[in-house]
Design a protein around this motif. Structure first.
Motif, mmCIF file in Angstrom:
data_model
loop_
_atom_site.group_PDB
_atom_site.id
_atom_site.type_symbol
_atom_site.label_atom_id
_atom_site.label_comp_id
_atom_site.label_asym_id
_atom_site.label_seq_id
_atom_site.Cartn_x
_atom_site.Cartn_y
_atom_site.Cartn_z
ATOM 1 N N VAL A 163 18.365 36.447 19.818
ATOM 2 C CA VAL A 163 17.959 34.780 19.418
ATOM 3 C C VAL A 163 19.326 34.006 19.848
ATOM 4 O O VAL A 163 20.222 34.570 20.119
ATOM 5 N N SER A 164 18.768 32.769 20.307
ATOM 6 C CA SER A 164 19.988 31.763 20.580
ATOM 7 C C SER A 164 20.870 31.613 19.368
ATOM 8 O O SER A 164 20.658 31.152 18.166
ATOM 9 N N PRO A 165 22.275 31.546 19.562
ATOM 10 C CA PRO A 165 23.077 31.504 18.396
ATOM 11 C C PRO A 165 23.219 30.010 18.067
ATOM 12 O O PRO A 165 23.966 29.627 17.281
ATOM 13 N N VAL A 166 23.186 29.087 19.066
ATOM 14 C CA VAL A 166 23.219 27.722 18.867
ATOM 15 C C VAL A 166 22.367 26.677 19.655
ATOM 16 O O VAL A 166 21.479 27.580 20.385
ATOM 17 N N ASP A 167 22.349 25.619 19.288
ATOM 18 C CA ASP A 167 21.395 24.538 20.093
ATOM 19 C C ASP A 167 22.099 24.494 21.521
ATOM 20 O O ASP A 167 23.415 24.165 21.385
ATOM 21 N N GLY A 168 21.200 24.570 22.531
ATOM 22 C CA GLY A 168 21.963 24.672 23.634
ATOM 23 C C GLY A 168 21.026 24.539 24.924
ATOM 24 O O GLY A 168 19.921 24.390 24.729
ATOM 25 N N VAL A 169 21.892 24.783 26.076
ATOM 26 C CA VAL A 169 21.123 25.035 27.384
ATOM 27 C C VAL A 169 21.648 26.319 28.034
ATOM 28 O O VAL A 169 22.642 26.738 28.098
ATOM 29 N N ILE A 170 20.483 27.095 28.541
ATOM 30 C CA ILE A 170 20.955 28.280 29.349
ATOM 31 C C ILE A 170 21.723 27.904 30.569
ATOM 32 O O ILE A 170 21.035 27.315 31.435
ATOM 33 N N SER A 171 22.902 28.434 30.812
ATOM 34 C CA SER A 171 23.705 27.869 31.719
ATOM 35 C C SER A 171 23.818 28.987 32.933
ATOM 36 O O SER A 171 24.191 28.613 33.806
ATOM 37 N N GLU A 172 23.417 30.281 32.632
ATOM 38 C CA GLU A 172 23.476 31.413 33.243
ATOM 39 C C GLU A 172 22.400 32.397 32.689
ATOM 40 O O GLU A 172 22.527 32.654 31.520
ATOM 41 N N MET A 173 21.520 32.732 33.411
ATOM 42 C CA MET A 173 20.798 34.131 33.068
ATOM 43 C C MET A 173 20.872 35.111 34.008
ATOM 44 O O MET A 173 20.381 35.247 34.993
ATOM 45 N N LYS A 265 22.471 17.231 30.151
ATOM 46 C CA LYS A 265 22.862 18.835 30.165
ATOM 47 C C LYS A 265 24.124 19.032 31.004
ATOM 48 O O LYS A 265 24.570 18.139 31.872
ATOM 49 N N PRO A 266 24.686 20.013 30.611
ATOM 50 C CA PRO A 266 25.964 20.558 31.737
ATOM 51 C C PRO A 266 25.378 20.533 33.169
ATOM 52 O O PRO A 266 24.404 21.090 33.184
ATOM 53 N N GLY A 267 26.135 19.947 33.811
ATOM 54 C CA GLY A 267 25.919 19.816 35.262
ATOM 55 C C GLY A 267 25.297 18.521 35.643
ATOM 56 O O GLY A 267 25.371 18.257 36.838
ATOM 57 N N ASN A 268 24.956 17.621 34.827
ATOM 58 C CA ASN A 268 24.421 16.457 35.263
ATOM 59 C C ASN A 268 25.340 15.688 35.705
ATOM 60 O O ASN A 268 26.572 15.605 35.420
ATOM 61 N N VAL A 269 24.912 14.939 36.801
ATOM 62 C CA VAL A 269 25.901 13.779 37.483
ATOM 63 C C VAL A 269 25.712 12.277 36.628
ATOM 64 O O VAL A 269 24.595 12.037 36.428
#
Length: 373
Positions: A163-173, A265-269
């Protein structure tokens, strides 16, 4: 001789006529010159540097599993937003069941050895078995107990799900359905969307105006239309990096968000404006209304009789659109919008407010900036 006199007379007449025409036209044009005017108004004055940056996570978590399990199902994709505790992966139970059977088999063997030990101990009492045989069985029991403990510990490391350990965005799968886990690589990486910042590379020229604690205004196509975020400059790199493409160096600036009700999200310009000067309720006039005469600055005020009053002013900051006027004029005074160095004190002028008729355009002074004398 007469012919020469006639020719000379004609030349004189032509020159005189041309002079009269030029004088008439010039006088007419001057009389018809209409100046656009503006009011000196109070307002806020901001100076900023602007650049594009990228949203970065300050907390990226790599998720591993210690066993080379087979992934049964993956529930999220790269870039998906997840909540803490949401199910990301499940594993095929085959490997875990195999490990459980090994534990059970060893426990059966242990029970058999324990029975043999009890029987052997009774036989030793009546001389039916040697003490050495009994000790050997006891030794085997201890080894089995250690082996079972190891197998049970190993079994507990087999996971059914992740399960996800935090609220977040999957940055690598990396994991996918039917994927055999490589324990040296993460299954996926997740970035904490509650701990984001913006990294921006400013040129040396712009970076010199930036200080820690300055306010930043952040916009992005990734945000709902009209939404704006704010931030604060929290870090300025101690070294610059050479940009070979433009033959200049840049300094990395980090900006922490002040409000993150709307998540990026991480990566947004993003577009970043760092405000390095904020002045509130000051007198502002258009940049073109100010005349620079050898470092002394003037504006042309139009009084109630439509006459010019040339006033020296003290200028403050400029954004090349407006000047902050510190002293010399008052709020609501009427000024020539495009300063004309040819204007004189006391000269009466026509302005847009008194000369423009409906459906007609005034002829405007076409100077683009404060004339230099």
């Amino acid at each position: 001789m007469k012919k020469k006199v006639i020719i000379l007379s004609l030349i004189i007449i032509i020159l005189f006529t041309g002079f009269l025409i030029f004088k008439t036209v010039f006088s007419k044009n001057k009389d018809e010159t209409v100046y656009e005017v503006v009011k000196a108004e109070k307002g806020n004055f901001e100076l900023f540097v602007e650049e594009e940056g990228e949203v970065k996570s300050n907390n990226e978590i790599s998720v591993y599993t210690s066993k080379a399990l087979m992934v049964s199902k993956r529930y999220f994709e790269l870039g998906d937003t997840v909540k803490k505790g949401e199910l990301i992966l499940t594993f095929d139970p085959t490997d875990k069941n195999t490990a459980l059977r090994k534990v059970q088999e060893k426990k059966v063997t242990l029970e058999q050895k324990q029975r043999n030990y009890r029987n052997s101990s009774e036989l030793v009492k009546v001389g039916g078995a040697s003490k050495t045989e009994t000790e050997d069985i006891a030794y085997e029991i201890k080894n089995l107990q250690l082996e079972i403990a190891t197998l049970e510990s190993d079994y507990r490391q087999y996971e059914d799900r992740i399960v996800s350990p935090v609220d977040g965005v999957i940055s690598e799968m990396i994991a996918d359905d039917n994927y055999r886990v490589n324990t040296d690589s993460p299954l996926f990486k997740i970035t904490n969307i509650k701990d984001l910042s913006v990294k921006v590379d400013f040129t040396d020229y712009d970076a010199k105006n930036i200080k820690l604690g300055q306010k930043a205004i952040i916009t992005s196509d990734a945000l709902p239309e009209g939404e704006t975020l704010t931030g604060v400059v929290t870090e300025i790199a101690s070294t610059a990096t050479k940009d070979e493409s433009y033959n200049e160096s840049k300094v990395e600036i980090e900006i922490k968000f002040s409000n993150l009700e709307i998540f990026l999200k991480p990566g947004n310009v993003v577009n970043v404006k760092v405000l390095y000067l904020e002045e509130v309720n000051v007198i502002k006039v258009p940049y073109t209304a100010v005349l620079d005469e050898n470092g002394r600055f003037y504006v042309f005020v139009v009084d109630e009789k439509s006459q010019i009053v040339k006033k020296e002013v003290t200028v403050g900051s400029t954004d090349n659109n407006y000047y902050h006027i510190k002293t010399g004029i008052s709020e609501k005074e009427t000024l020539i919008k495009n300063a004309d160095a040819n204007l004189k004190n006391g000269e009466k002028v026509k302005t847009t407010t008194e000369a423009v008729k409906p459906g007609k355009e005034a002829k405007k002074n076409n100077q683009q900036g404060p004339p230099m004398m």
